[in-house]
Design a protein around this motif. Structure first.
Motif, PDB file in Angstrom:
ATOM      1  N   ILE A  65     -37.715  18.486  23.616  1.00 21.44           N
ATOM      2  CA  ILE A  65     -38.283  19.346  24.974  1.00 21.44           C
ATOM      3  C   ILE A  65     -39.026  17.927  25.809  1.00 21.44           C
ATOM      4  O   ILE A  65     -38.979  18.081  26.884  1.00 21.44           O
ATOM      5  N   LEU A  66     -39.586  17.046  25.748  1.00 25.21           N
ATOM      6  CA  LEU A  66     -40.623  16.509  25.800  1.00 25.21           C
ATOM      7  C   LEU A  66     -39.530  15.173  26.619  1.00 25.21           C
ATOM      8  O   LEU A  66     -39.705  14.643  27.348  1.00 25.21           O
ATOM      9  N   ILE A  67     -38.030  14.890  25.734  1.00 25.75           N
ATOM     10  CA  ILE A  67     -36.935  13.894  26.645  1.00 25.75           C
ATOM     11  C   ILE A  67     -37.052  14.243  28.201  1.00 25.75           C
ATOM     12  O   ILE A  67     -36.979  14.486  29.062  1.00 25.75           O
ATOM     13  N   LEU A  68     -36.493  15.997  27.897  1.00 24.20           N
ATOM     14  CA  LEU A  68     -35.989  16.785  28.904  1.00 24.20           C
ATOM     15  C   LEU A  68     -37.321  16.687  30.060  1.00 24.20           C
ATOM     16  O   LEU A  68     -36.920  16.069  31.510  1.00 24.20           O
ATOM     17  N   PHE A  69     -38.893  16.545  29.531  1.00 27.42           N
ATOM     18  CA  PHE A  69     -39.952  16.753  30.550  1.00 27.42           C
ATOM     19  C   PHE A  69     -39.963  15.304  31.467  1.00 27.42           C
ATOM     20  O   PHE A  69     -39.728  15.358  32.264  1.00 27.42           O
ATOM     21  N   GLU A  70     -39.492  13.978  30.917  1.00 30.27           N
ATOM     22  CA  GLU A  70     -39.377  12.831  31.231  1.00 30.27           C
ATOM     23  C   GLU A  70     -38.242  12.506  31.769  1.00 30.27           C
ATOM     24  O   GLU A  70     -38.397  11.770  33.694  1.00 30.27           O
ATOM     25  N   ALA A  71     -37.433  13.139  31.704  1.00 31.01           N
ATOM     26  CA  ALA A  71     -36.140  13.120  32.877  1.00 31.01           C
ATOM     27  C   ALA A  71     -36.428  13.214  34.190  1.00 31.01           C
ATOM     28  O   ALA A  71     -35.911  13.300  35.339  1.00 31.01           O
ATOM     29  N   TYR A  72     -37.343  15.080  34.256  1.00 30.78           N
ATOM     30  CA  TYR A  72     -37.421  15.215  35.492  1.00 30.78           C
ATOM     31  C   TYR A  72     -38.343  14.637  35.606  1.00 30.78           C
ATOM     32  O   TYR A  72     -38.307  14.847  37.523  1.00 30.78           O
ATOM     33  N   GLY A  73     -39.593  14.291  35.299  1.00 30.17           N
ATOM     34  CA  GLY A  73     -40.150  13.355  36.458  1.00 30.17           C
ATOM     35  C   GLY A  73     -40.047  12.351  36.265  1.00 30.17           C
ATOM     36  O   GLY A  73     -40.468  12.094  37.975  1.00 30.17           O
ATOM     37  N   VAL A 114     -44.852   6.794  24.285  1.00 29.39           N
ATOM     38  CA  VAL A 114     -44.871   6.225  25.584  1.00 29.39           C
ATOM     39  C   VAL A 114     -44.380   6.176  26.821  1.00 29.39           C
ATOM     40  O   VAL A 114     -44.645   6.059  28.209  1.00 29.39           O
ATOM     41  N   LEU A 115     -42.813   6.854  26.489  1.00 33.95           N
ATOM     42  CA  LEU A 115     -41.898   6.493  28.590  1.00 33.95           C
ATOM     43  C   LEU A 115     -43.069   8.212  28.696  1.00 33.95           C
ATOM     44  O   LEU A 115     -42.828   7.980  30.176  1.00 33.95           O
ATOM     45  N   GLY A 116     -43.698   8.796  27.955  1.00 33.05           N
ATOM     46  CA  GLY A 116     -44.809   9.965  28.875  1.00 33.05           C
ATOM     47  C   GLY A 116     -45.170   9.710  29.782  1.00 33.05           C
ATOM     48  O   GLY A 116     -45.996   9.236  31.244  1.00 33.05           O
ATOM     49  N   LEU A 117     -46.065   8.288  29.292  1.00 36.41           N
ATOM     50  CA  LEU A 117     -47.101   8.111  30.201  1.00 36.41           C
ATOM     51  C   LEU A 117     -46.937   7.092  31.438  1.00 36.41           C
ATOM     52  O   LEU A 117     -47.406   6.563  32.075  1.00 36.41           O
ATOM     53  N   MET A 118     -45.313   6.339  30.607  1.00 33.56           N
ATOM     54  CA  MET A 118     -45.171   5.356  31.442  1.00 33.56           C
ATOM     55  C   MET A 118     -44.722   5.833  33.596  1.00 33.56           C
ATOM     56  O   MET A 118     -44.957   5.355  34.337  1.00 33.56           O
ATOM     57  N   ILE A 119     -44.570   6.813  33.199  1.00 34.23           N
ATOM     58  CA  ILE A 119     -44.004   8.118  34.307  1.00 34.23           C
ATOM     59  C   ILE A 119     -45.405   8.087  35.061  1.00 34.23           C
ATOM     60  O   ILE A 119     -45.532   7.965  36.433  1.00 34.23           O
ATOM     61  N   ILE A 120     -46.543   8.180  34.239  1.00 33.87           N
ATOM     62  CA  ILE A 120     -47.807   9.026  35.114  1.00 33.87           C
ATOM     63  C   ILE A 120     -48.342   7.081  35.376  1.00 33.87           C
ATOM     64  O   ILE A 120     -48.885   7.256  36.628  1.00 33.87           O
ATOM     65  N   ILE A 121     -48.308   6.074  34.526  1.00 39.90           N
ATOM     66  CA  ILE A 121     -48.540   4.386  35.044  1.00 39.90           C
ATOM     67  C   ILE A 121     -47.362   4.323  36.471  1.00 39.90           C
ATOM     68  O   ILE A 121     -48.232   4.059  37.398  1.00 39.90           O
ATOM     69  N   VAL A 122     -45.959   4.258  36.001  1.00 34.24           N
ATOM     70  CA  VAL A 122     -45.504   4.359  37.787  1.00 34.24           C
ATOM     71  C   VAL A 122     -45.601   5.247  38.460  1.00 34.24           C
ATOM     72  O   VAL A 122     -45.472   4.332  40.033  1.00 34.24           O
ATOM     73  N   HIS A 123     -45.757   6.308  38.910  1.00 34.96           N
ATOM     74  CA  HIS A 123     -46.882   6.695  39.232  1.00 34.96           C
ATOM     75  C   HIS A 123     -47.983   6.643  40.413  1.00 34.96           C
ATOM     76  O   HIS A 123     -47.704   6.148  41.454  1.00 34.96           O
ATOM     77  N   HIS A 124     -48.495   6.367  39.530  1.00 34.38           N
ATOM     78  CA  HIS A 124     -49.775   5.612  40.100  1.00 34.38           C
ATOM     79  C   HIS A 124     -49.592   3.681  41.001  1.00 34.38           C
ATOM     80  O   HIS A 124     -50.262   4.593  41.945  1.00 34.38           O
ATOM     81  N   LEU A 125     -48.742   3.160  40.705  1.00 35.83           N
ATOM     82  CA  LEU A 125     -48.511   2.335  40.299  1.00 35.83           C
ATOM     83  C   LEU A 125     -48.304   2.082  42.671  1.00 35.83           C
ATOM     84  O   LEU A 125     -48.131   1.879  43.179  1.00 35.83           O
ATOM     85  N   LEU A 126     -46.640   3.014  42.147  1.00 31.99           N
ATOM     86  CA  LEU A 126     -45.981   3.647  43.570  1.00 31.99           C
ATOM     87  C   LEU A 126     -46.937   3.806  44.469  1.00 31.99           C
ATOM     88  O   LEU A 126     -46.709   4.258  45.923  1.00 31.99           O
ATOM     89  N   ILE A 127     -47.615   4.471  44.317  1.00 37.46           N
ATOM     90  CA  ILE A 127     -48.448   5.782  45.311  1.00 37.46           C
ATOM     91  C   ILE A 127     -50.272   4.284  45.824  1.00 37.46           C
ATOM     92  O   ILE A 127     -50.246   4.419  46.895  1.00 37.46           O
ATOM     93  N   TYR A 128     -49.824   3.625  45.285  1.00 40.88           N
ATOM     94  CA  TYR A 128     -51.291   2.463  45.069  1.00 40.88           C
ATOM     95  C   TYR A 128     -50.659   2.055  46.437  1.00 40.88           C
ATOM     96  O   TYR A 128     -51.198   1.473  47.598  1.00 40.88           O
ATOM     97  N   TYR A 129     -49.110   1.587  46.575  1.00 42.86           N
ATOM     98  CA  TYR A 129     -48.364   0.902  47.505  1.00 42.86           C
ATOM     99  C   TYR A 129     -48.470   1.157  48.656  1.00 42.86           C
ATOM    100  O   TYR A 129     -48.721   0.346  50.283  1.00 42.86           O
TER     101      TYR A 129
END
Length: 332
Positions: A65-73, A114-129
């Motif tokens: 279930i986690l991987i399906l959510f990560e794929a969508y994220g 931690v890949l779930g956390l990577m989604i959050i980290i990448v999301h914040h960094l890309l918005i920061y641009y």
């Protein structure tokens, strides 16, 4: 036909992605593997392991279930920032297949967490641009990197990934650098206060230092199916990377910068690999988001898709056979 079908993003596409993923995880649901034993000072993963390690089938179900959510994220991030073709579900398909690479991966483990956390980290960094004055984004990136260290210690090295993003984006004042560092240390201030309260601080600090002292300590042998499956994956990844780097892409400066950030995840996967230790089988999953991006872009731009679809089908069958047979013979 397969690639064309997953260029759309409707319920039917995601239904088939879940169905394909389920087929690759069938062995784990029938004869589930056990979660990897915590390695190093990882209080959050240690807690999750303590709760679920006696329930391996539940751990595998939650991981799926986690991987399906990560794929969508990740798919939503790629689409929102125009890194891949908009409204395509192809990245989600590629992500799910790659995350099902080996039988041992078909359960909750530090890296898929931690890949779930990577989604959050990448999301914040890309918005920061686009919003360099929003220091809360940088603080959050540092904060969730620290939380990732509670699950998988080598992930702390990815704090440098935040610093690299400042250089790539040509943004990041001293306040941004400081905000990211404050975000990184904040969870550890609370954690060390807890250890101090229970008179465990020196023991935990020593364990933390000992972990990073074990450089290049890996299992002596790896199973042959690891080399076969990852070797074939590496060939596909190299093909995609060479095409991606040598072919022109009509992208704006912003998209190129954001793409470059995701490619840097490959570098940090390699750097943190030095500290993977017993988690070497799982560590390669950190490279999956970047590989997903590369393969999604290249496959979606192919004019003749038939050869690629044949190879992808063969690749799927290799993983399917590997997961089912390995479970049958090694996890009775």
């Amino acid at each position: 036909m397969i690639i064309r079908f997953f260029k759309s993003s409707f319920f039917i596409q995601y239904f088939f992605i879940a169905l394909i993923g389920f087929s690759l995880w069938t062995g784990a649901f029938l004869t589930p593997v056990f979660m990897p034993v915590p390695e190093g000072p990882v209080p959050l993963y240690g807690f999750i392991y303590g709760v679920l390690h006696d329930f391996p089938r539940l751990a595998s179900l939650l991981a799926f279930i986690l991987i399906l959510f990560e794929a969508y994220g990740f798919t939503q991030i790629f689409s929102r920032h125009e890194i891949v073709q908009k409204n395509a579900s192809l990245p989600a398909l590629i992500f799910v297949v790659l995350m099902s690479l080996l039988p041992e991966m078909l359960t909750l483990n530090p890296v898929n967490l931690v890949l779930g956390l990577m989604i959050i980290i990448v999301h914040h960094l890309l918005i920061y641009y686009n919003k360099p004055d929003h220091l809360d984004r940088i603080f959050a990136a540092g904060f969730f990197t620290s939380i990732g260290g509670f699950i998988y210690v080598p992930f702390l090295i990815w704090f440098l990934f935040i610093i690299i993003s400042f250089l790539v984006f040509r943004a990041g004042s001293w306040r941004a650098w400081l905000a990211s560092f404050i975000g990184l240390i904040t969870p550890y201030l609370y954690l060390f206060t807890w250890y101090f309260w229970w008179d465990e601080l020196l023991v935990k600090i020593r364990a933390f230092l000992d972990f990073f002292g074990n450089l290049l300590v890996f299992p002596t042998t790896l199973p042959i199916y690891f080399w076969i499956t990852t070797g074939f994956t590496a060939l596909i990844g190299i093909w995609g990377f060479i095409r991606y780097q040598t072919r022109p892409h009509e992208k704006t400066v912003e998209v190129r910068a954001k793409t470059s950030i995701l490619l840097w995840t490959l570098v940090f996967t390699a750097i943190s690999y030095l500290f993977a230790g017993a988690m070497i089988l799982y560590h390669i999953l950190l490279a999956i988001p970047a590989l997903t991006m590369i393969l999604s872009v290249e496959l979606s731009e192919l004019k003749k898709t038939r050869p690629a679809e044949v190879i992808l089908t063969f690749y799927y069958l290799i993983i399917l056979a590997n997961n089912l047979l390995i479970h049958h013979f090694f996890y009775p």
